[in-house]
Every structure is written in C-alpha cells, then in structure tokens.
Design a protein around this motif. Sequence first.
Motif, PDB file in Angstrom:
ATOM      1  N   MET A   1       0.836  -1.202   0.000  1.00  0.00           N
ATOM      2  CA  MET A   1       0.000   0.000   0.000  1.00  0.00           C
ATOM      3  C   MET A   1       0.873   1.255   0.000  1.00  0.00           C
ATOM      4  O   MET A   1       0.597   2.221  -0.720  1.00  0.00           O
ATOM      5  CB  MET A   1      -0.941  -0.002   1.207  1.00  0.00           C
ATOM      6  CG  MET A   1      -1.833   1.238   1.288  1.00  0.00           C
ATOM      7  SD  MET A   1      -2.881   1.266   2.769  1.00  0.00           S
ATOM      8  CE  MET A   1      -4.096   0.039   2.316  1.00  0.00           C
ATOM      9  N   LEU A   2       1.948   1.231   0.801  1.00  0.00           N
ATOM     10  CA  LEU A   2       2.843   2.383   0.873  1.00  0.00           C
ATOM     11  C   LEU A   2       3.492   2.638  -0.483  1.00  0.00           C
ATOM     12  O   LEU A   2       3.529   3.785  -0.960  1.00  0.00           O
ATOM     13  CB  LEU A   2       3.913   2.146   1.935  1.00  0.00           C
ATOM     14  CG  LEU A   2       5.027   3.193   2.029  1.00  0.00           C
ATOM     15  CD1 LEU A   2       4.462   4.551   2.406  1.00  0.00           C
ATOM     16  CD2 LEU A   2       6.086   2.758   3.027  1.00  0.00           C
ATOM     17  N   ASN A   3       3.994   1.585  -1.130  1.00  0.00           N
ATOM     18  CA  ASN A   3       4.637   1.742  -2.437  1.00  0.00           C
ATOM     19  C   ASN A   3       3.674   2.330  -3.462  1.00  0.00           C
ATOM     20  O   ASN A   3       4.047   3.215  -4.244  1.00  0.00           O
ATOM     21  CB  ASN A   3       5.159   0.386  -2.936  1.00  0.00           C
ATOM     22  CG  ASN A   3       6.386  -0.072  -2.171  1.00  0.00           C
ATOM     23  OD1 ASN A   3       7.142   0.748  -1.666  1.00  0.00           O
ATOM     24  ND2 ASN A   3       6.574  -1.378  -2.082  1.00  0.00           N
ATOM     25  N   GLU A   4       2.446   1.848  -3.465  1.00  0.00           N
ATOM     26  CA  GLU A   4       1.467   2.338  -4.434  1.00  0.00           C
ATOM     27  C   GLU A   4       1.105   3.797  -4.167  1.00  0.00           C
ATOM     28  O   GLU A   4       0.966   4.591  -5.099  1.00  0.00           O
ATOM     29  CB  GLU A   4       0.220   1.452  -4.399  1.00  0.00           C
ATOM     30  CG  GLU A   4       0.462   0.044  -4.951  1.00  0.00           C
ATOM     31  CD  GLU A   4      -0.774  -0.836  -4.857  1.00  0.00           C
ATOM     32  OE1 GLU A   4      -1.757  -0.400  -4.234  1.00  0.00           O
ATOM     33  OE2 GLU A   4      -0.744  -1.953  -5.414  1.00  0.00           O
ATOM     34  N   GLN A   5       0.929   4.153  -2.895  1.00  0.00           N
ATOM     35  CA  GLN A   5       0.568   5.535  -2.571  1.00  0.00           C
ATOM     36  C   GLN A   5       1.701   6.492  -2.929  1.00  0.00           C
ATOM     37  O   GLN A   5       1.463   7.589  -3.446  1.00  0.00           O
ATOM     38  CB  GLN A   5       0.222   5.664  -1.082  1.00  0.00           C
ATOM     39  CG  GLN A   5      -1.020   4.900  -0.653  1.00  0.00           C
ATOM     40  CD  GLN A   5      -2.296   5.455  -1.259  1.00  0.00           C
ATOM     41  OE1 GLN A   5      -2.294   6.526  -1.854  1.00  0.00           O
ATOM     42  NE2 GLN A   5      -3.392   4.728  -1.117  1.00  0.00           N
ATOM     43  N   LEU A   6       2.949   6.092  -2.659  1.00  0.00           N
ATOM     44  CA  LEU A   6       4.076   6.957  -2.981  1.00  0.00           C
ATOM     45  C   LEU A   6       4.199   7.152  -4.489  1.00  0.00           C
ATOM     46  O   LEU A   6       4.526   8.246  -4.959  1.00  0.00           O
ATOM     47  CB  LEU A   6       5.372   6.368  -2.427  1.00  0.00           C
ATOM     48  CG  LEU A   6       5.530   6.356  -0.904  1.00  0.00           C
ATOM     49  CD1 LEU A   6       6.897   5.797  -0.522  1.00  0.00           C
ATOM     50  CD2 LEU A   6       5.352   7.742  -0.317  1.00  0.00           C
ATOM     51  N   ALA A   7       3.956   6.076  -5.251  1.00  0.00           N
ATOM     52  CA  ALA A   7       4.066   6.164  -6.703  1.00  0.00           C
ATOM     53  C   ALA A   7       3.027   7.113  -7.288  1.00  0.00           C
ATOM     54  O   ALA A   7       3.225   7.655  -8.382  1.00  0.00           O
ATOM     55  CB  ALA A   7       3.911   4.776  -7.322  1.00  0.00           C
ATOM     56  N   ARG A   8       1.945   7.347  -6.569  1.00  0.00           N
ATOM     57  CA  ARG A   8       0.871   8.208  -7.087  1.00  0.00           C
ATOM     58  C   ARG A   8       0.983   9.646  -6.587  1.00  0.00           C
ATOM     59  O   ARG A   8       0.176  10.495  -6.961  1.00  0.00           O
ATOM     60  CB  ARG A   8      -0.487   7.639  -6.686  1.00  0.00           C
ATOM     61  CG  ARG A   8      -0.755   6.254  -7.267  1.00  0.00           C
ATOM     62  CD  ARG A   8      -2.025   5.645  -6.700  1.00  0.00           C
ATOM     63  NE  ARG A   8      -2.140   4.240  -7.077  1.00  0.00           N
ATOM     64  CZ  ARG A   8      -3.084   3.423  -6.633  1.00  0.00           C
ATOM     65  NH1 ARG A   8      -3.996   3.881  -5.792  1.00  0.00           N
ATOM     66  NH2 ARG A   8      -3.119   2.167  -7.011  1.00  0.00           N
ATOM     67  N   ALA A   9       1.962   9.936  -5.751  1.00  0.00           N
ATOM     68  CA  ALA A   9       2.090  11.277  -5.179  1.00  0.00           C
ATOM     69  C   ALA A   9       2.783  12.217  -6.168  1.00  0.00           C
ATOM     70  O   ALA A   9       3.477  11.786  -7.091  1.00  0.00           O
ATOM     71  CB  ALA A   9       2.881  11.211  -3.880  1.00  0.00           C
ATOM     72  N   SER A  10       2.589  13.524  -5.955  1.00  0.00           N
ATOM     73  CA  SER A  10       3.287  14.527  -6.761  1.00  0.00           C
ATOM     74  C   SER A  10       4.685  14.774  -6.224  1.00  0.00           C
ATOM     75  O   SER A  10       5.584  15.161  -6.958  1.00  0.00           O
ATOM     76  CB  SER A  10       2.496  15.847  -6.749  1.00  0.00           C
ATOM     77  OG  SER A  10       1.156  15.645  -7.096  1.00  0.00           O
ATOM     78  N   ALA A  11       4.865  14.595  -4.921  1.00  0.00           N
ATOM     79  CA  ALA A  11       6.166  14.729  -4.263  1.00  0.00           C
ATOM     80  C   ALA A  11       6.094  13.939  -2.959  1.00  0.00           C
ATOM     81  O   ALA A  11       5.001  13.616  -2.484  1.00  0.00           O
ATOM     82  CB  ALA A  11       6.505  16.190  -3.998  1.00  0.00           C
TER      83      ALA A  11
END
Length: 781
Positions: free
Chosen positions: A258-268
Amino acid sequence: MHTQTIFELSQEAERLLQLSLHNLQALKALPIATLNEAASGKADNANVLPLHFSARGIETQQATLHNELRKITRLEMVLAIVGTMKAGKSTTINAIVGTEVLPNRNRPMTALPTLIRHTPGQKEPVLHFAHVGPIDTLTQQLQTRLYTYDREKLAQKLEIDKDMSALLERIAKGDAFDKHYLGAQPIFHCLKSLNDLVRLSKALDVDFPFSAYASIENIPVIEVEFVHLAGLENDLGQLTLLDTPGPNEAGQPHLHKMLNEQLARASAVLAVMDYTQLKSISDEEVRHAISAVGRSVPLYALVNKFDQKDRNSDDEEQVRALIAGTLMKGYINPTQIFPVSSMWGYLANRARHEIKHQGKLPDPEEQRWVQDFAEAALGRRWRMADLDDVEHIHHAADLLWEDSLFEQPIRKLLHAAHANASLYALRSASHKLLNYAQSAREYLDFRYQGLTVAFENLEHNITRLEEDMTLLKNCQERVSDEIDHEVDEALAAADVFIHGQQLEITEVINAWFSDGRMMEMASESQADLRLDSGFSPGQLVLEDEGQAQIVLSKMRSSCEAIFVAAQEKISRELAMRFDQLENTLARSLNDAMRPIEMRIKEELSHAGFRARISFPAFQASALNFNTRQLFTNAIAPEDTPAGQAPRSGSVRETVSRWLNNPSWGWDDYVVTRTRYVIDVASLHNKLIQHVANFCEQIRKALAAQVDVSVTAGMATFFAEFSLSLAGLQDSLRDSLAIRQQNESSVLALRQHLKHCIKTANWIQEDARLLRDDIQTLFAAE
C-alpha cells in the motif's frame, strides 16, 4: 503565474491520460493468461511488484493514471508524508498544518491513508469519510464474532485500553461510523477508532477491507486551512498532504505494498526521519520504499527530533551529508533535507494559536500539551504564574518556533508547493505518462515480434529460457554460499576488532583508576583515601557534598570522554567495513548474474526481440550499525526515583545520567551523613563490566542486522530477477499459442498490436514535449 499556459498544458495532460487509459483497455484484450500466473504465482516475496502487463499490473497502472487524471482535473499537488511509527509523523503533520489535525499516541496511527487538504477559510477541521460502507460491514462482522468470543482470550492478544474499550462497546451497540466529523476531538475519535479496528480485526482473524481503500478517492479527507498558508494567494492549484501508513504500522505486512502504491501516485514525497534512529532497520525500510519510487517524484526530508542533539552528535551539515550521500545514496539533494524539532514546532504553533483566538493558554491540568509547551519554552522550573504573562508567553512561543528550525522547510517547501501546486500536478502527470508509454512500447514491441519471427525461433527461445531458469536456480545456490562466506568473514573480522576495542577501553579506564591517579584526585579535593584489602584505592571520603559533586563530575567527564572517543572509532570503522561488505555482495550478485543476462539478451536479439532486463537493487544499507545510539543510551539521564527529594545536579543524578542505571546504588558510593563516601573500586568494576556488556551488545546486534538484511535482500533480488525471466518466457508462450491459431486471427492480432504501438509512440512523444514545457515553466517560476 502563467495561467493560460498552465490551463493549456493541463488540457494536454488530460488528453494524454485519457488516451493512455484507452490504450490500457486495448491491452486488456491481448491473451496474457499465462503471464497472469507469473505475476501471482511465481513471486513469493510480498515486496516484489507485479509485472507491468499482468492482470494485476494493468490494474495498478490504471489506478495510477486515474489518480493523475483526478489530480489534473483539480490541479492538485499531493505531498505524501512517510515515516516510521516513532519518527513523529503525526506531530510533523500537525506542525506543517499549524494546528492539531491528527492525534498522537504511542502506537501505529495510520492504518488507512488520510488526506489533509488546505482549504482557505476552513478554520475548524472537518473530516469527510464518504466511503464508510466497508467499515460498517466490518463492524457487523466483528459484532457477530465478539458475541461468542472470550473477552479474557481477547485481552491476551491485544491491549484493551480506554479507546479499545470504547470501540468494543460501540461495536456491541451496532453504532455506525458517520460520514462527516467536525472539530479536532471528533476527528481524533474517528481516526483512533479506525486504527483500533485494524488491531481488533487482526486479533479476531477478520480481514480488514484494505482493498476498498486502495483508491485515493475512497480514503478519509480532512479539510482545514493551513495556518502557514492563510492569506497567501495562488492563481491555480490545490495543496494536499497524504498521511501514508509506515512500513512498520500495525504489524501489517501488506502495508508495504500500500505504501509503495501511494508513494508512486504522489506529486512529491516528504520523508520524516528520526534523528536518533537514522541508521535503524525501520528507517531503512522507509528509505527502501522511497528509492523504489525512483527519481521521477521530487523528494524532501525532515529529520525530526533534532532538539535531542548534544555536543557529540552530528550537526545540520553532517546530517545532510549522511542522508544524501550514504543513507539515500544520491536519491535526494542535500538542500532538500531539513533537520527540525516537530514537537517544538507543533507546541509553538498551538500556543500562538490559543493566544491569538482565546487571549491566553488553557489550564495546564486540563490540557497536558500546555505543560509540554511550558517546559520546552520556559524551562523545567516554570511556574503557573508564568503563564499569566501573555506577552512573555507569546514571545517565548516565537522563540520556540525559531528554535524548532521549522521556518525554513515551511518557506522552502510548503509555500513553494502551495504557490506551484498546479505545476507539481502537471509534472507528476508527465512523468507517469512517460513511464507508462515506455513500458507499453517495450512490451508491445516484444509481443509483436513474437507474431513475426519464425515458429522454430519461438520454440527455441522458450526452451532456452527454461534452461536459463534452471541456471538461475543453480546460480542462486552458488551465490548464496559465496555470500554466506563473505558475511561470516566480515562478522569474524568485526568480532576481532570489537574485542580489540574492548581491551583498549578497559586499559584506558584501568589507567585512569590507577593508584597514582586516585591519590592525585584525593590530594586535589582534600579527600581521605581509604584502601581496600589489596592496598588499592577503595573509597574517597569527603566532608562537603558540593566537593563530592565536583569530584564525581570530574570522574564522569573523564570516563565520558573515553567512551565518546571509543564510540567514534567503532562507528567509523564498522561503517567502513559494512559499506565494503554491501559493495562486495552487490558485486557478487551482478558478476554471477551477468552471464545469464547477456545470454538471454543475445539469444533473443538473434530472433529480433529487444528485451530490457535490469538488475534489481540489493538493499543492505541496514548493515550500517548505529553504535552511537548505544552509547547515548548508556549515558542517558534517569529520573530520580520516587521517595527521594529531587536535587538539581546531585551526585546520584549525575551518576545515573552517566551509566543509565537508576539502581547504581547511591548508598554504595555516597553516604549522606556528615561525610560523603565515593566507592571508587566498585565504580571501577562496574565500568569494566559495562564495557564488556556493551561490546557484547554490538556483536549480537551486528549479527542480527546482517542476517535480516542479507536474507531479505537476497530473497527480493532473486524473486525480482526470476519474475522478469518468467515474464519474458510467458510472453513467448502466449505468442506461440497464438501462432497455432488460424492465419486470420494472427493477422488481426498483429494489426491490433501495430495500432497499440503507434498509440504508445504518440503518447511517449507528446508526454516528452509536455514534460519539457513544464520544466521550462518551473525554471521560470
């Protein structure tokens, strides 16, 4: 701000995102059944991501592109906050927002990601939780489960505190969660309950509906005006923080994914690191997650708890160099690393907020944070009367804010992100589009080639890949033996070094406690020197307590200097040794795998295939061992035990702070009568034992960390490489299966692939132009 240009670029980004999503739908029509098995069945390691164009991989890419489309529609810049449980992530977010929007307590508090959106004019925070249905369904399941569950058995599995008791009562009554919560306390209660639901579900073996909240549209959203952004204008764009679950939250392994997916979708991404635990395994997990995102997402770091720096600790520049150069290995610019005290920043903000709106601080007995603020801003000797001087308190809050060092990241990060939120959203979209287009082109080219090469070449390459998989397995066994040998040698060498250091420290301490030195100290302090049975100095006897304090302070300072010097030498040497070990292991893996990689690429290229095989990173930075923390703990202050009147700077307090041992036995050293006795011999013996215990701790911790790091790193490395080969093999098998169909079906699929390839080429070229235009705007701003 170039408003019209940004509007046009956002329109272009939206067009390309829609086109990419349409192209993904077309890819779903391709026969990739065997590839799905490779993604789901052959990757046993939970940290290995799915192949880009497996069924799960396509779903992940669709979710990413949909998320970028949503952000472009709102021109929203999403700044993901990531950190371990003890790093102070919630406190940092509260300090950034300028008011308390997230609760703090000593257990994981981010089981579900939460958005905190800057909303001008929204003075009181409001939580929106529209997608509450799966949680209500879960509470019904838990209600049924609890009806027959033994409460004592439950208490053995998890701590039933006041919050958990309230949740259990709520479930028993069947109370549903609301969709909206107004005000800090209702929001805290909701978020605490959600996180306790995770713990309760795990204890009762009931699945928590995490998958229902994989999409960012479904997670809770807090809307509030950020104090530091109040009154600032921005033409376009919206700034939102994303509180992500840390890798060690709630003991849930799936949170890594979940963490990896959320980080990949962030702008920064903003990493919150613990200054006192920079080289710990938990912080290494965060760094690994961040590095997995790649260089396409801007990265910043707040190094929290910098208020705990002492004279022997790293300063700001040393911290920046350590993180940028060693821990993050070039993934972050040193200018984007900010040492801060989030707690001081939060307390200063809250105090100023209360004074501005209430004219004074609340009663410290009713709100404990006031006591924390008073101690941080006024010192340990503050009094209730001090809080009545509002002007003085406001000045103290301003000074505490200055000391927190939060002004720099607020100005350089928060203000910049707010002013350029639309550009961040556009840049994020352009990078995601480029990543998608490149992956799609490589995959489609490979599949198209499979429909054009000779049938015999396909069969030959499938057979050779099967041989390569066997070769990989044999290689893994051989390399594992080699690496085990390297690790054993490194640990043996470290053991010899630590033993040598133990002898050196012991020799220095013995010299310091020698007969001559003790006699010299007795003479300087006018103390009587009692000899033990061996005619060596046993006790120093002084008439004045103040003089006893001075003598013991000298002893403490001298021994501290010995420990600090040893600590620096051990830290420096072990860091060098295990950096070398990490490089050796990575080189061993690459050397062993390179022939397989070259063989595969050569065989496929002869048939016209272009295969991109890249080695996964071997993560072993946890091999750096934080010896400094062990020394810091060894001399950490200890509170005076209850029942003894506190004396500032007393001998007992000094000794306890030195050895971090409240049971040192004051009565063994200083007897407060008419004379004061320091038992030098006993102190000497305990110091020698302390050194022995300390060195043994280092040996055990090194062995444990090396084992965990190497085992996890090796498993992930080979799982990712094996998955990559499996993907190539199954793509060839799919092509072989298609070639066995009638010619018209093959021709139709070939035309379908050509169209998809052409679309991917258009997306890649237009996304590159979009990225260049956005970079030009960034430079102008």
